[in-house]
Design a protein around this motif. Structure first.
Motif, PDB file in Angstrom:
ATOM      1  N   LEU A  42       9.357   4.106 -13.974  1.00  0.00           N
ATOM      2  CA  LEU A  42       9.408   4.048 -15.431  1.00  0.00           C
ATOM      3  C   LEU A  42       9.317   5.457 -16.017  1.00  0.00           C
ATOM      4  O   LEU A  42       8.461   6.239 -15.629  1.00  0.00           O
ATOM      5  CB  LEU A  42       8.244   3.215 -15.971  1.00  0.00           C
ATOM      6  N   ASN A  43      10.240   5.737 -16.923  1.00  0.00           N
ATOM      7  CA  ASN A  43      10.180   7.015 -17.616  1.00  0.00           C
ATOM      8  C   ASN A  43      10.790   6.825 -18.998  1.00  0.00           C
ATOM      9  O   ASN A  43      11.990   6.974 -19.194  1.00  0.00           O
ATOM     10  CB  ASN A  43      10.959   8.080 -16.810  1.00  0.00           C
ATOM     11  N   PRO A  44       9.965   6.484 -20.021  1.00  0.00           N
ATOM     12  CA  PRO A  44      10.498   6.164 -21.348  1.00  0.00           C
ATOM     13  C   PRO A  44      11.208   7.363 -21.982  1.00  0.00           C
ATOM     14  O   PRO A  44      12.106   7.185 -22.801  1.00  0.00           O
ATOM     15  CB  PRO A  44       9.242   5.817 -22.162  1.00  0.00           C
ATOM     16  N   ASP A  45      10.839   8.571 -21.553  1.00  0.00           N
ATOM     17  CA  ASP A  45      11.446   9.768 -22.143  1.00  0.00           C
ATOM     18  C   ASP A  45      12.899   9.937 -21.799  1.00  0.00           C
ATOM     19  O   ASP A  45      13.682  10.490 -22.561  1.00  0.00           O
ATOM     20  CB  ASP A  45      10.713  11.020 -21.633  1.00  0.00           C
ATOM     21  N   TYR A  46      13.254   9.407 -20.595  1.00  0.00           N
ATOM     22  CA  TYR A  46      14.593   9.662 -20.123  1.00  0.00           C
ATOM     23  C   TYR A  46      15.605   9.073 -21.099  1.00  0.00           C
ATOM     24  O   TYR A  46      15.524   7.898 -21.457  1.00  0.00           O
ATOM     25  CB  TYR A  46      14.776   9.070 -18.729  1.00  0.00           C
TER      26      TYR A  46
ATOM     27  N   GLU B 178       2.633   6.898 -19.549  1.00  0.00           N
ATOM     28  CA  GLU B 178       3.594   5.819 -19.500  1.00  0.00           C
ATOM     29  C   GLU B 178       4.694   6.031 -18.489  1.00  0.00           C
ATOM     30  O   GLU B 178       5.386   5.107 -18.135  1.00  0.00           O
ATOM     31  CB  GLU B 178       4.175   5.561 -20.888  1.00  0.00           C
ATOM     32  N   THR B 179       4.900   7.188 -18.001  1.00  0.00           N
ATOM     33  CA  THR B 179       5.807   7.319 -16.861  1.00  0.00           C
ATOM     34  C   THR B 179       5.012   6.912 -15.645  1.00  0.00           C
ATOM     35  O   THR B 179       3.820   7.194 -15.539  1.00  0.00           O
ATOM     36  CB  THR B 179       6.294   8.763 -16.671  1.00  0.00           C
TER      37      THR B 179
ATOM     38  N   TYR C 280       0.196   8.556 -23.860  1.00  0.00           N
ATOM     39  CA  TYR C 280       1.644   8.614 -23.898  1.00  0.00           C
ATOM     40  C   TYR C 280       2.175   9.182 -22.587  1.00  0.00           C
ATOM     41  O   TYR C 280       3.121   8.692 -22.005  1.00  0.00           O
ATOM     42  CB  TYR C 280       2.109   9.485 -25.068  1.00  0.00           C
TER      43      TYR C 280
ATOM     44  N   ARG D 240       1.713  -2.432 -11.713  1.00  0.00           N
ATOM     45  CA  ARG D 240       1.822  -1.008 -12.042  1.00  0.00           C
ATOM     46  C   ARG D 240       0.881  -0.256 -11.121  1.00  0.00           C
ATOM     47  O   ARG D 240      -0.313  -0.539 -11.029  1.00  0.00           O
ATOM     48  CB  ARG D 240       1.397  -0.790 -13.494  1.00  0.00           C
TER      49      ARG D 240
ATOM     50  N   SER E 266      15.994   9.883 -24.265  1.00  0.00           N
ATOM     51  CA  SER E 266      15.717  10.133 -25.691  1.00  0.00           C
ATOM     52  C   SER E 266      15.989  11.618 -25.948  1.00  0.00           C
ATOM     53  O   SER E 266      15.316  12.500 -25.445  1.00  0.00           O
ATOM     54  CB  SER E 266      14.261   9.774 -26.038  1.00  0.00           C
TER      55      SER E 266
END
Ligand SMILES: Nc1ncnc2c1ncn2[C@@H]1O[C@H](COP(=O)(O)OP(=O)(O)OP(=O)(O)O)[C@@H](O)[C@H]1O
Ligand SMILES: [Mg+2]
Lengths: 196, 552
Positions: free
Chosen positions: A62-66, A89-90, A86, A18, A68
């Motif tokens: 990485l983009n966990p929001d994408y 995390e992207t 939070y 990362r 949701s």
């Protein structure tokens, strides 16, 4: 230059790193410092004399929001204040393929015995280091991982090798012809054969 | 004794008596034709089973792409990607098993057991080969030391042939032109004339290249305990055949295409002259006798009312034309057999300058008289005082054998040559046939020879005719023929235990058939002419100038 830390591995020779993000470091690595084909090194553990040498063979964002689609509870501005973790995390993750190791200045192009652990820092290698890694004991050009890499069922390998060879060519003027034979061979395999 | 390991047995090969071995062959020992052995337990002892390498193929090759640049060796490319082993080559070698040598049988016995997979295979040491390949040892009575095994050092493994074999079951020397046939024949004759053989040899020499053998009596190698070989050379004008030794076929051959009537008259007259003058090989009629009979036969027919006068006239004219002034055929003179054939004597019949047809007849009559003389002598029918009394075996060497037994079949010498080849053994008449065109040689003739010297042959037709006529030579050796150089020879057959590739030894006497240095001779003649022309050119210019002046 440190570019990040190991967060996961796919196999003994394939790691995910990362790349440092905001809030973790002051001088963040520029994208060209973890670009495709960048040579990196990592220590299996703190005081090991061996350093693994690898190369960046892939980049993931990485983009966990994408995706949701639920309503946001708070705005980004609020998040920066309320939960900065939070937000981080992207980020960028690079896939590192280990090619060999260096011990006491001698390069070994083979699968190393030791593996790196989670959190191991990943550092880029400068041009001198790259040249040194591609020399045998007598100072001649060596690219011993070439056959193993080619044997991988991975379409990016040929272009990866090609870019490595192109980068190394000026450093070994005496072996330019040998490098050219390998390059031609690769170009044929990577460009002509798949198109035929 | 420590043997050199050459490789490791892999397993059986393509056919029953073949096995494969794997070797890096660092020392280059595994050449085709080379001998190797493996060991087998035989009760309480071990046997060394010999075999010959017949094929070899690489099992590990650099990829073609490593050879993309002529400036870079594939090994350099391999080194660059981390392959730095020196032993980058690996070969699979096929070995045909000959067997272990049994001294009691003096032959190879095939054990019918191949080496175990993984067991070592050794290079046969030169001492072992010297003992088992040849039937004789050098300078032993009845031996002919013609050369040494090509794959070994000079004289390491001498090839000493069994003289008794090839002088009774015949010999052939076959090779393309200039490969060293005559040279090897010279070596063989030298061996036959050595003190340990004291041979009785005659050479039919159509090119006059064997007269250098006269050096033999003056070389110390040939002299021993009062023995000294004799060399008799008959110049072309000394080679005579008596008219009455000619058979009807010879006459027909010499007269070429006779008309039907002429032929009939000739046959009739010939039979009469033979009957009147004695038995078939003891006649002593002359050309005049034959012509008289011809005229008589003709007269009888004319008396009966048939018009034969022109045929008689024509036949007489042709007989006179052919024989009256012939250098080779004579009413009385001929070569006495006991002058030609003596133990310790090498006779060279020079046939150069003699017409091809005459040569055939000379050789045919000679062989015929010789064979009958040997038959008669053995049966006790010929008295000791007779010139035909030959109480010892003889060996006749025929150069350009394809002229005397052509595949096309129209030579008078073919039948008698075939008879000698098939019956000669019983009566001690051996022949050595030398030919540069086995394809043009009668197939039976070649297959009747039991010992073969085969040298460089490129022509595939000739190779095939050898393959079909010569059983003792395997395909593997035949494949080597185009690659042989001057003086290298495949020797196979009855005179040695197994076929070998040998290097001909150096001749003790000078070789007569030297190749012409064309460029050198042209150069010399050109220089001569240049000088002459320069001289005459000076004259030319002067005369022309004079003319010019005169015109003015
Ligand atoms: N074993 C040898 N060692 C050295 N020279 C050799 C050997 N064999 C042949 N030569 C040379 O090669 C040349 C040709 O040899 P040779 O006259 O024996 O050939 P050939 O086969 O009889 O040819 P042709 O068909 O014309 O009769 C000669 O000059 C001879 O000296
Ligand atoms: Mg010759």
């Amino acid at each position: 230059m440190l570019i990040g830390t190991i967060v996961k591995s796919n196999s003994h020779i394939s790691y995910l790193c990362r790349v440092y993000g905001k809030l973790e470091k002051d001088d963040l690595p520029r994208p060209d410092q973890y670009a495709f084909g960048t040579f990196v090194t990592l220590r299996p553990d703190e005081d090991s004399p061996v350093r693994l040498v690898g190369v960046v063979r892939d980049t993931l964002l990485l983009n966990p929001d994408y995706g949701s689609l639920g309503p946001r509870l708070s705005s980004t501005r609020d998040l920066e204040v309320l939960s900065p973790d939070y937000l981080n995390e992207t980020g960028v993750v690079v896939d590192i393929l280990v090619l060999g190791s260096v011990e006491g200045g001698a390069a070994r192009h083979a699968v190393p015995a030791l593996a790196a652990g989670i959190g191991t820092p990943v550092e880029t290698v400068d041009d001198e280091g790259i040249t040194a890694f591609h020399q045998d004991a007598r100072g001649r050009f060596l690219i011993g991982y070439y056959p193993q890499l080619l044997a991988r069922p991975d379409p990016v390998v040929a272009s990866l090798l090609l870019s490595i060879l192109e980068r190394l060519e000026p450093a070994f003027p005496g072996q330019r012809r040998v490098i050219n034979v390998l390059k031609n061979n690769l170009a044929w395999k990577a460009r002509v054969l798949p198109a035929g | 004794m420590e043997y050199t390991k050459v490789g490791t047995a892999k397993g059986p090969g393509d056919h029953a008596h073949e096995f494969l071995l794997i070797t890096p062959d660092d020392d280059g020992n595994c050449k085709i034709g080379e001998f190797v052995f493996y060991t087998l337990d035989a009760g309480d002892s071990r046997r060394n089973v010999l075999g010959r390498i017949t094929r070899r193929s690489p099992v590990r090759l650099f990829p073609d792409s490593f050879m993309a640049s002529p400036e870079v060796t594939p090994a350099e490319v391999a080194a660059a990607i981390g392959y730095v082993d020196d032993e980058d080559e690996l070969f699979e070698v096929a070995v045909t098993v000959m067997g272990h040598y049994d001294p009691r049988l003096s032959a190879f016995v095939n054990p019918r057991v191949l080496p175990r997979s993984g067991s070592p295979v050794y290079l046969a040491p030169s001492e072992m080969l010297s003992e088992v390949l040849s039937k004789r040892t050098v300078a032993q009575r009845g031996s002919a030391y013609v050369g040494w095994l090509l794959s070994r050092g000079q004289e390491d493994v001498p090839v000493a042939l069994d003289v008794n074999e090839f002088t009774s079951t015949h010999l052939s020397i076959i090779a393309g032109t200039g490969s060293g046939k005559s040279y090897l024949a010279g070596v063989t004759v030298e061996e036959l004339m050595k003190p340990y053989n004291k041979g009785c040899v005659l050479i039919a020499d159509p090119h006059g290249e064997y007269d250098t053998l006269v050096e033999m009596p003056n070389k110390p190698e040939f002299v021993e305990n009062g023995y000294r070989p004799r060399v008799k050379i008959f110049r072309p004008d000394q080679v005579k055949v008596k008219m009455s030794n000619l058979g009807l076929a010879d006459l027909r051959h010499l007269l070429t295409t006779l008309g039907e009537r002429m032929d009939w008259i000739l046959t009739e007259a010939f039979n009469r002259v033979q009957n009147k003058m004695g038995s078939a090989y003891d006649g002593s009629w002359t050309l005049a006798d034959l012509i008289r009979e011809v005229e008589e036969v003709g007269q009888e027919q004319i008396d009966k009312g048939a018009d034969y006068s022109s045929s008689v006239y024509g036949l007489v004219w042709r007989l006179k034309q052919r024989f009256e002034h012939s250098k080779s055929f004579d009413d009385n003179e001929h070569l006495d057999l006991n002058a030609l054939f003596q133990p310790g004597q090498c006779t060279v019949l020079q046939l150069n300058e003699i017409d091809q047809r005459d040569q055939e007849v000379i050789v045919a009559t000679l062989l015929r008289r010789l064979l009958y003389a040997r038959m008669g002598t053995q049966k006790g029918e010929i008295p000791e005082t007779d010139e035909r009394y030959i109480p010892y075996p003889v060996f006749v060497l025929l150069e350009e054998a394809h002229h005397f037994a052509p595949a096309s079949g129209d030579a008078v010498s073919t039948p008698i040559l075939k008879q000698v080849l098939s019956e000669g053994r019983k009566f001690g008449v051996g022949v050595g046939l030398i030919s540069q065109r086995p394809g043009k040689l009668d197939g039976d003739v070649l297959s009747q020879c039991m010992t073969h010297f085969i040298m460089r042959i490129v022509n595939p037709i000739d190779q095939n005719s050898i393959a079909s006529a010569v059983e003792s030579v395997g395909r593997d050796l035949l494949d080597e023929l185009p690659a042989l150089s001057k003086g290298q020879v495949v020797i196979a057959g009855a005179s040695l235990n197994t076929p070998v590739i040998a290097q001909t030894r150096t001749r003790l006497t000078k070789h007569g058939g030297l190749s012409i240095d064309a460029a050198e001779e042209w150069g010399r003649y050109f220089a001569d002419r240049e000088r002459r022309e320069r001289d005459s050119a000076v004259v030319d210019i002067r005369t022309r100038r004079n003319q010019l002046y005169r015109d003015e």
